[in-house]
Design an enzyme around this catalytic site. Structure first.
Site, short mmCIF file in Angstrom:
data_model
loop_
_atom_site.label_atom_id
_atom_site.label_comp_id
_atom_site.label_asym_id
_atom_site.label_seq_id
_atom_site.Cartn_x
_atom_site.Cartn_y
_atom_site.Cartn_z
N CYS A 181 52.59 -32.94 90.58
CA CYS A 181 51.78 -32.84 89.36
C CYS A 181 50.90 -31.60 89.35
CB CYS A 181 50.94 -34.10 89.19
SG CYS A 181 50.07 -34.54 90.69
N GLU A 189 55.31 -28.84 81.23
CA GLU A 189 55.53 -29.19 82.64
C GLU A 189 57.03 -29.34 82.88
OE1 GLU A 189 54.24 -33.17 84.12
OE2 GLU A 189 53.27 -31.99 85.67
N LYS A 225 53.48 -51.64 90.37
CA LYS A 225 54.89 -51.41 90.02
C LYS A 225 55.29 -50.02 90.48
CE LYS A 225 56.92 -49.84 86.26
NZ LYS A 225 57.99 -49.03 86.91
N GLU A 235 46.38 -40.34 86.04
CA GLU A 235 46.62 -39.07 86.71
C GLU A 235 47.93 -38.54 86.16
OE1 GLU A 235 47.96 -36.37 88.39
OE2 GLU A 235 48.26 -37.44 90.27
P1 NAI Z 1 57.15 -41.70 83.48
O1 NAI Z 1 55.75 -41.39 83.14
O2 NAI Z 1 58.03 -42.30 82.43
O3 NAI Z 1 57.21 -42.69 84.76
C1 NAI Z 1 56.14 -42.93 85.65
C2 NAI Z 1 55.95 -44.43 85.83
O4 NAI Z 1 55.59 -45.00 84.57
C3 NAI Z 1 57.18 -45.20 86.28
O5 NAI Z 1 56.79 -46.24 87.15
C4 NAI Z 1 57.70 -45.79 84.96
O6 NAI Z 1 58.47 -46.95 85.15
C5 NAI Z 1 56.41 -46.11 84.25
N1 NAI Z 1 56.51 -46.24 82.79
C6 NAI Z 1 57.36 -45.58 81.95
N2 NAI Z 1 57.16 -45.98 80.67
C7 NAI Z 1 56.15 -46.89 80.70
C8 NAI Z 1 55.47 -47.66 79.70
N3 NAI Z 1 55.79 -47.54 78.41
N4 NAI Z 1 54.47 -48.49 80.09
C9 NAI Z 1 54.12 -48.58 81.39
N5 NAI Z 1 54.72 -47.89 82.37
C10 NAI Z 1 55.72 -47.05 82.05
O7 NAI Z 1 57.80 -40.37 84.04
P2 NAI Z 1 59.35 -39.91 83.99
O8 NAI Z 1 59.93 -40.24 82.65
O9 NAI Z 1 60.02 -40.46 85.17
O10 NAI Z 1 59.19 -38.34 84.13
C11 NAI Z 1 58.97 -37.52 82.99
C12 NAI Z 1 58.02 -36.40 83.29
O11 NAI Z 1 56.76 -36.96 83.60
C13 NAI Z 1 58.36 -35.53 84.48
O12 NAI Z 1 59.29 -34.54 84.17
C14 NAI Z 1 57.00 -34.97 84.78
O13 NAI Z 1 56.74 -33.88 83.92
C15 NAI Z 1 56.05 -36.09 84.46
N6 NAI Z 1 55.66 -36.83 85.68
C16 NAI Z 1 54.43 -36.59 86.23
C17 NAI Z 1 54.07 -37.20 87.41
C18 NAI Z 1 52.76 -36.93 88.05
O14 NAI Z 1 52.65 -37.02 89.25
N7 NAI Z 1 51.71 -36.68 87.30
C19 NAI Z 1 54.98 -38.09 88.12
C20 NAI Z 1 56.21 -38.35 87.43
C21 NAI Z 1 56.52 -37.72 86.26
#
Ligand code: NAI
Ligand code: MG
Length: 493
Positions: free
Chosen positions: A299, A396, A189, A265
């Site tokens: 990240c 972050e 996804k 990650e």
């Molecule tokens: P998120 O963690 O909500 O989104 C990342 C992925 O997880 C997306 O595909 C989303 O649809 C999915 N997701 C969200 N809720 C889920 C659930 N309950 N079950 C399964 N999958 C789920 O990240 P978001 O809200 O877009 O960003 C928030 C913060 O997260 C950012 O400000 C940043 O600090 C961090 N982040 C870190 C990343 C990294 O590379 N480690 C990448 C993106 C965000």
């Protein structure tokens, strides 16, 4: 029912962009027919609509992946799996400008960086293609020699993969390549706001020789489609990149369903450290790249800069000068370094942190404002006069915002560097090898960069200590995430 749309980009590239879910080597509408909008963050305008996957669509993708895993894919030799990955890499190379332009339009990142992402995605596919026929078990001799024992490294089955929006195509490649080379099938996804580059890459999958059902890619919201993957009873492994909050939810869902294997990650708050004896110009260059690369939506971003007392003032001045030279703006301009932040929501989150920093009494050395009035651009921002307990030092931000602070000596900076719940990466800049290695070994983080930063390579394991995650991606290490060991013991008596 249209399952693709023509997109034209400012650089003259035109693509036929799929908008359906990619299941069984075909683009299909979602079962309930719901769609949502996908935006261009550098204009704030809608690009097109895509189909939204929900639980029933995840089931359909799992059906396809399961049938392929037990059927046609299990008959492919390791070498044949590798050949498909190599062919896919070649096809992506032919479509490099299309893929990079889609990435720039959908994510907002500078085109020069997007081209780098596509190149790294291709390298990742080729690297794991090479591993496919080099994965094998061991013979283990036990002391009485009455048994013949060996291990096999077997694939896990259907793997669920949930990726974020900051490197949409690269995360797709990091996830599918090790899973596929080891003989698994996948249901991936993409993030709901950046599905387009992965879908475009999926147009090349059948031509690369992958049978239907081996690679399935959908988009949808986390709470519905993402959660359905994490709790699915027929998915036996889930790999996630994203926020720590969601990482916890995925682990809980895995525990509550079928105890699927989990790798995570997650985020970071990585220190980037400059000692008195460093080459200041080079160190400032790396610190600038460490935080402002990809608009800070990284990240492992070096978001906490620590400078030894003797050169602190000099470094602050040099870093300010360097930061304002970063070209921020039109991501389709080949000279742009920093494009738009990914979304209005992320822009607002970043600006919220900037306000919090100001309120807490930190000094804005440079930046702190929006750039322009259209699209989601933020000035490269440096905060000084910070204390370790401030929100901008602890959390972050995931934007072009860093803090800079002084330190006395090795013990002082190691304590500060480790004063975080995260542990993804760190940088240390010094001309003294002993200092470099002492700091590198004492910092509790997965990647330590000496006299460089963000030095990712497909052959080098990458992942977090502490709340930055579980498991390692890239390198030979990632093969462990997608295989399980079977021990066969034969009685010779
Ligand atoms: P998120 O963690 O909500 O989104 C990342 C992925 O997880 C997306 O595909 C989303 O649809 C999915 N997701 C969200 N809720 C889920 C659930 N309950 N079950 C399964 N999958 C789920 O990240 P978001 O809200 O877009 O960003 C928030 C913060 O997260 C950012 O400000 C940043 O600090 C961090 N982040 C870190 C990343 C990294 O590379 N480690 C990448 C993106 C965000
Ligand atoms: Mg979220």
């Amino acid at each position: 029912m249209s399952l693709s749309e023509t997109l034209k980009f400012p650089n003259g590239i035109e693509v036929n962009q799929p908008t359906g879910l990619f299941i069984n080597n075909e683009f299909v509408p979602s079962k309930e027919g719901a769609k949502f909008d996908v935006f261009n963050p550098s204009t704030g305008k809608k690009l097109l609509e895509v189909y939204e996957a929900r639980e029933a669509d995840i089931d359909a993708a799992v059906d396809a992946a399961e049938a392929a895993f037990h059927g046609v894919w299990s008959k492919f030799s390791a070498g044949e799996r590798g050949a498909c990955l190599l062919k896919l890499a070649d096809l992506m190379e032919k479509n490099l400008m299309e893929l990079a332009s889609i990435e720039t339009a959908n994510n907002g990142k500078a085109i020069a960086l997007a081209k780098g992402d596509v190149a790294m995605s291709i390298q990742t596919l080729r690297y794991y293609a090479g591993w496919s026929d080099k994965i094998h078990g061991k013979v283990i001799e036990t002391d009485n020699n009455a048994t013949f024992n060996y291990t096999r490294q077997e694939p896990i089955g259907v793997c669920g993969q949930i990726i974020p929006w900051n490197f949409p195509l690269l995360m797709w490649a990091w996830k599918i390549a090790p899973a596929i080379c080891t003989g698994n099938t996948v249901v991936l996804k993409t993030a709901e706001n950046t599905p387009l580059s992965a879908y475009y890459a999926c147009t090349l999958i059948a031509e690369a020789g992958f049978p239907a059902g081996v690679i399935n890619v959908v988009t949808g919201y986390g709470k519905t489609a993402g959660a359905a993957i994490a709790s699915h009873m027929r998915i036996h492994k889930v790999a996630f990149t994203g926020s720590t909050l969601v990482g916890r939810a995925i682990m809980k869902a895995a525990a509550a369903s079928n105890l699927k294997k989990v790798t995570l990650e997650l985020g970071g708050k990585s220190p980037n450290i400059i000692f008195d004896d460093a080459d200041i110009d080079k160190a400032v260059e790396w610190v600038n790249f460490g935080i402002f690369f990809n608009g800070g939506e990284v990240c492992c971003a070096g978001s906490r800069v620590y400078v030894q007392e003797g050169i602190y003032d000099k470094v602050v001045e040099a870093f300010k000068k360097r930061a304002i030279m970063n070209k921020v703006g039109d991501p389709f301009d080949e000279n742009t370094f920093q494009g738009a932040q990914v979304s209005k929501q992320q822009f607002e989150r970043i600006m919220g942190y900037v306000e919090a920093g100001k309120k807490a009494g930190a000094t804005v050395e440079v930046g702190g404002n929006r750039v322009g009035t259209e699209g989601w651009f933020v000035e490269p921002t440096i905060f000084s006069n910070v204390s370790e307990d401030m929100q901008i030092v602890r959390e972050e931000i995931f934007g072009p915002v860093c803090t800079i602070a002084k330190f006395k000596d090795v013990d002082d900076v190691v304590a500060k560097a480790n004063n975080t719940s995260y542990g993804l990466a760190a940088g240390v800049h010094t001309s003294n090898l002993k200092t470099a290695l002492e700091v590198a070994h004492r910092i509790r983080a997965g990647s330590l960069w000496v006299n460089q930063y963000n030095a990712l390579n497909h052959a080098l394991p990458f992942g977090g200590y502490n709340e930055s995650g579980i498991g390692r991606e890239l390198g030979k290490e990632a093969l462990r995430n997608y295989t399980q060991i079977k021990t066969v013991s034969v009685n010779l008596q």
